[in-house]
Design an enzyme around this catalytic site. Structure first.
Site, PDB file in Angstrom:
ATOM      1  N   ASP A 129       0.755  -1.208  -0.013  1.00 43.38           N
ATOM      2  CA  ASP A 129       0.132   0.035   0.092  1.00 43.38           C
ATOM      3  C   ASP A 129       0.870   1.384   0.056  1.00 43.38           C
ATOM      4  O   ASP A 129       1.858   1.194   0.953  1.00 43.38           O
ATOM      5  CB  ASP A 129      -0.745   0.173   1.306  1.00 43.38           C
ATOM      6  CG  ASP A 129      -2.235   0.794   0.965  1.00 43.38           C
ATOM      7  OD1 ASP A 129      -3.343   0.303   1.417  1.00 43.38           O
ATOM      8  OD2 ASP A 129      -2.288   1.835   0.613  1.00 43.38           O
ATOM      9  N   ASP A 184      -2.852   4.803  -2.158  1.00 40.72           N
ATOM     10  CA  ASP A 184      -3.775   5.561  -1.501  1.00 40.72           C
ATOM     11  C   ASP A 184      -4.140   6.781  -1.919  1.00 40.72           C
ATOM     12  O   ASP A 184      -3.307   7.643  -2.241  1.00 40.72           O
ATOM     13  CB  ASP A 184      -2.994   5.485   0.003  1.00 40.72           C
ATOM     14  CG  ASP A 184      -4.171   6.010   0.993  1.00 40.72           C
ATOM     15  OD1 ASP A 184      -5.027   5.272   1.286  1.00 40.72           O
ATOM     16  OD2 ASP A 184      -3.936   7.096   1.523  1.00 40.72           O
ATOM     17  N   GLU A 195      -6.174   4.061  -5.739  1.00 42.37           N
ATOM     18  CA  GLU A 195      -7.451   4.452  -4.916  1.00 42.37           C
ATOM     19  C   GLU A 195      -7.963   6.140  -5.426  1.00 42.37           C
ATOM     20  O   GLU A 195      -7.249   6.966  -5.270  1.00 42.37           O
ATOM     21  CB  GLU A 195      -7.247   4.349  -3.490  1.00 42.37           C
ATOM     22  CG  GLU A 195      -8.739   4.779  -2.959  1.00 42.37           C
ATOM     23  CD  GLU A 195      -8.460   5.118  -1.403  1.00 42.37           C
ATOM     24  OE1 GLU A 195      -7.494   5.775  -1.057  1.00 42.37           O
ATOM     25  OE2 GLU A 195      -9.450   4.989  -0.632  1.00 42.37           O
ATOM     26  N   HIS A 250     -11.081  -2.267   3.513  1.00 44.51           N
ATOM     27  CA  HIS A 250     -10.936  -1.802   4.953  1.00 44.51           C
ATOM     28  C   HIS A 250     -11.862  -0.634   5.394  1.00 44.51           C
ATOM     29  O   HIS A 250     -11.625  -0.404   6.823  1.00 44.51           O
ATOM     30  CB  HIS A 250      -9.303  -1.630   5.316  1.00 44.51           C
ATOM     31  CG  HIS A 250      -8.709  -0.667   4.693  1.00 44.51           C
ATOM     32  ND1 HIS A 250      -8.663  -0.638   3.144  1.00 44.51           N
ATOM     33  CD2 HIS A 250      -8.291   0.481   5.035  1.00 44.51           C
ATOM     34  CE1 HIS A 250      -8.065   0.534   2.702  1.00 44.51           C
ATOM     35  NE2 HIS A 250      -7.847   1.020   3.822  1.00 44.51           N
ATOM     36  N   ASP A 251     -12.175   0.306   4.457  1.00 47.14           N
ATOM     37  CA  ASP A 251     -12.856   1.348   4.666  1.00 47.14           C
ATOM     38  C   ASP A 251     -14.488   1.195   4.452  1.00 47.14           C
ATOM     39  O   ASP A 251     -15.151   2.304   4.690  1.00 47.14           O
ATOM     40  CB  ASP A 251     -12.417   2.364   3.829  1.00 47.14           C
ATOM     41  CG  ASP A 251     -11.149   2.949   3.886  1.00 47.14           C
ATOM     42  OD1 ASP A 251     -10.331   3.543   2.880  1.00 47.14           O
ATOM     43  OD2 ASP A 251     -10.511   2.920   4.927  1.00 47.14           O
TER      44      ASP A 251
HETATM   45  O1  TEU Z   1      -9.054   6.110   2.230  1.00 49.57           O
HETATM   46  C1  TEU Z   1      -9.551   7.480   1.462  1.00 49.57           C
HETATM   47  C2  TEU Z   1     -10.827   7.929   2.266  1.00 49.57           C
HETATM   48  O2  TEU Z   1     -10.996   9.094   2.426  1.00 49.57           O
HETATM   49  C3  TEU Z   1     -11.775   7.076   2.779  1.00 49.57           C
HETATM   50  O3  TEU Z   1     -11.073   6.865   4.254  1.00 49.57           O
HETATM   51  C4  TEU Z   1     -13.158   7.103   2.481  1.00 49.57           C
HETATM   52  O4  TEU Z   1     -13.226   8.116   1.805  1.00 49.57           O
HETATM   53  C5  TEU Z   1     -13.805   7.440   3.729  1.00 49.57           C
HETATM   54  O5  TEU Z   1     -13.695   6.404   4.719  1.00 49.57           O
HETATM   55  C6  TEU Z   1     -15.287   7.705   3.522  1.00 49.57           C
HETATM   56  O6  TEU Z   1     -16.025   8.046   4.653  1.00 49.57           O
HETATM   57  C7  TEU Z   1      -7.838   6.118   2.081  1.00 49.57           C
HETATM   58  C8  TEU Z   1      -7.407   4.582   2.986  1.00 49.57           C
HETATM   59  O7  TEU Z   1      -8.241   3.574   2.259  1.00 49.57           O
HETATM   60  C9  TEU Z   1      -7.932   4.979   4.397  1.00 49.57           C
HETATM   61  O8  TEU Z   1      -8.139   3.653   5.136  1.00 49.57           O
HETATM   62  C10 TEU Z   1      -7.130   6.233   4.827  1.00 49.57           C
HETATM   63  O9  TEU Z   1      -7.961   6.494   6.119  1.00 49.57           O
HETATM   64  C11 TEU Z   1      -7.187   7.359   4.206  1.00 49.57           C
HETATM   65  O10 TEU Z   1      -7.018   7.202   2.750  1.00 49.57           O
HETATM   66  C12 TEU Z   1      -6.066   8.187   4.372  1.00 49.57           C
HETATM   67  O11 TEU Z   1      -4.763   7.530   4.149  1.00 49.57           O
END
Ligand code: TEU
Ligand code: CA
Length: 550
Positions: free
Chosen positions: A101, A203, A245, A319-320
């Site tokens: 990542d 990311d 992403e 994971h989000d």
């Molecule tokens: O996520 C991008 C991000 O903004 C997501 O967290 C999503 O938009 C949000 O959860 C929606 O409510 C990436 C990673 O996947 C995430 O785990 C990180 O927290 C974020 O970037 C910062 O690095």
């Protein structure tokens, strides 16, 4: 696309591991790299081709590793660089690549670059970040909001300026307009590539072209210049997978990122099928039921947009995101059938499928009752802001239980032993209490398990080029219950049918789809003949392969 020249990731299935929650080898309640190594045979048996590892680097873990303080050191709680090299070697012997990542939109505020930058306005690293004087009347330079709530600017008293952060104040954005910063990132990337990794997940890569003074955060004017430079300076010419992403992506911009002659990325993660079920104002915190017609429209749009160039990623969760079977299926009534239906619909589309840890055994959302059970910094920030805005705690927690990120971060459920066999210690976050009946061990001993269905679908992708390259066509687009599409390649046609509801229903297909063939996937009984009417059971899904004339 000529199959002879096709890259390995056209037929691959990728498995995402959130290291903190996958497998704990030393009883400290935190997943680690040796724990992952212990599970490689399980993943090889599933048939996946590569593992996307969420961040494993040294970090204060304010955002569970998406806040990096040393890009070339493994977080002590996850193991050592030697452990990592051993993971790569052991995975490779099983035909599995390791995808790292890449979190380079921002670093941790504990990164030496940022600590030095805070030491003085003359620091050589000051311009690795974005600093601005207070606005003329005082206060933040402009009103760009942080994704995680509040302003995207924090004031640094000792040097009298604000610094920019699109996430928490502990995740200062890196300034990609600075060529020295970019070179430092490329050197780090090559250092990992030389350790034999199979790729990068990047990311929020759509944010690195930001121009805060102009209010630009996503898809800035130099974004693609930076990506083409990164390609040339690092992974270009290497046989690796790169997936960006990009929450801001559209089908048009997806072609800019992943077009075969763009020299940027292999593919991107777009999220339109996710956000179409978010509240227009309150986003994911005000959950809305998903609408199948809208979901089919989005998935179909992306299939058609990247039919001739570019490449789709395919995923329900990560994971989000909430657990797929909780979000789109039916945990209470038709857990196994709906999880299998979702897998069938996704894995038979054109693109590279991603399986999020636990999705393959039907892991579900949790139901926390107090904010103390939640660990995600985004959720905790939003909880505070919602209460400040006068919303009730229970109302917020109800929303977080539907769409919050902790749903995907409860530990992997391996057995019915305490803590689901994830740890012999005390887990960093509670294990979902349903681990007693939803776990790998129970799945492995059930030939009709969700796991067995995932293993079968992953295998199909290697057997049938029509799944990899077939042209997508949808049918019954306005039907609110059934999802029907075909994939066609040369004289082969694959018909995929799914009932997205907990009600049985009578499916009436057009003449052209009334056919006979080989049923290559089903979650009730095999169906190899389609007549004018087909009765479908709740969440029934099947796929019929026809060769030549029907
Ligand atoms: O996520 C991008 C991000 O903004 C997501 O967290 C999503 O938009 C949000 O959860 C929606 O409510 C990436 C990673 O996947 C995430 O785990 C990180 O927290 C974020 O970037 C910062 O690095
Ligand atoms: Ca551990």
């Amino acid at each position: 696309m000529n199959a002879a020249k096709s890259p390995w990731w056209h037929t691959a299935t990728i498995y995402q591991i959130y290291p903190r929650s996958f497998s704990d080898s030393n009883g400290d309640g935190i997943g680690d790299i040796p724990g992952i190594i212990n599970r490689l045979d399980y993943l090889a048996d599933l048939g996946i081709n590569a593992i996307w590892l969420s961040p494993i680097y040294k970090s204060p873990m304010d955002d569970n590793g998406y806040d990096i303080s040393d890009y070339q050191e493994v977080a002590a709680e996850y193991g050592t660089l030697e452990d990592f090299d051993y993971l790569v070697a052991e995975a490779n012997t099983r035909g599995i690549g390791i995808i790292l990542d890449l979190v380079v939109n921002h670093s941790s505020d504990e990164h030496p670059w940022f600590i030095d930058a805070c030491g003085s306005r003359d620091s050589k690293y000051r311009d690795f970040y974005t600093w601005r004087d207070p606005a003329p009347g005082g206060g933040v330079p402009n009103d760009i909001p942080s994704v995680f709530g509040g302003a995207a600017w924090s004031f640094h008293e000792p040097t009298g300026q604000y610094y920019f952060h699109q996430f928490t104040r502990r995740q200062p954005d890196l300034n990609w307009q600075n060529p020295e910063l970019r070179e430092s990132i490329y050197r780090m990337m090559n250092w990992w590539l030389d350790r034999g990794i199979a790729g990068f997940r990047m990311d929020v890569i759509d944010l690195i072209g930001k121009e805060p003074d102009r209010g630009i955060t996503a898809e800035g004017p130099h974004l693609h210049t930076y990506l083409q430079e990164m390609h040339a300076r690092t992974y270009g010419g290497r046989d690796i997978l790169t997936v960006g992403e990009t929450w801001s992506a559209t089908p048009n911009s997806a072609l800019l990122y992943s077009g075969r002659n763009r020299n940027e990325l292999s593919m991107i993660f777009q999220f339109e099928h996710v956000t179409q079920a978010w509240h227009p104002i309150h986003g994911k915190w005000q959950p809305m039921d998903f609408d199948l017609v809208a979901l089919k429209e989005v998935l179909g749009k992306w299939q058609l947009a990247l039919a001739e160039d570019g490449w789709n990623s395919l995923f329900w969760g990560n994971h989000d995101l909430p657990r797929a079977v909780s979000k789109y299926g039916d945990v209470s009534g038709y857990h196994k059938q709906s999880a299998k239906m979702l897998a069938t619909v996704l894995h038979l589309l054109k693109g590279t499928p991603y399986v999020y840890q636990g999705e393959e055994i039907g892991m579900t959302n949790v139901s926390f009752t107090s904010i103390e059970q939640f660990k995600d910094v985004e959720t905790l920030n939003m909880h505070r802001l919602h209460l400040e805005a006068g919303l009730s705690a229970n109302e917020f927690i109800a929303g977080a239980n539907v769409n919050g990120r902790d749903n995907a971060r409860t530990p992997m459920q391996w057995t019915q032993a305490e803590h689901g066999g994830f740890t012999t210690g005390s887990p960093w976050i509670e294990v979902n209490p349903n681990y007693r009946h939803i776990n790998v061990e129970a799945s492995l001993s059930d030939s009709q398990s969700i796991l067995a269905h995932y293993r079968h679908l992953i295998g199909l992708r290697n057997q049938h080029p029509v799944i990899v390259y077939g042209r997508y066509q949808s049918f019954l687009d306005q039907d609110p219950q059934f999802f029907v599409y075909t994939r066609t390649l040369n004289d082969q046609m694959l018909l995929v049918v799914a009932n997205f509801s907990n009600k049985p229903g009578m499916l009436e297909l057009p003449d052209e789809l009334q056919l006979q063939g080989e049923c290559i996937s089903y979650n009730y009984d095999p169906v190899d003949h389609i007549g004018p009417q087909t009765e479908l059971q709740p969440y029934e899904a099947f796929a019929v392969l026809c060769r030549g004339n029907k």
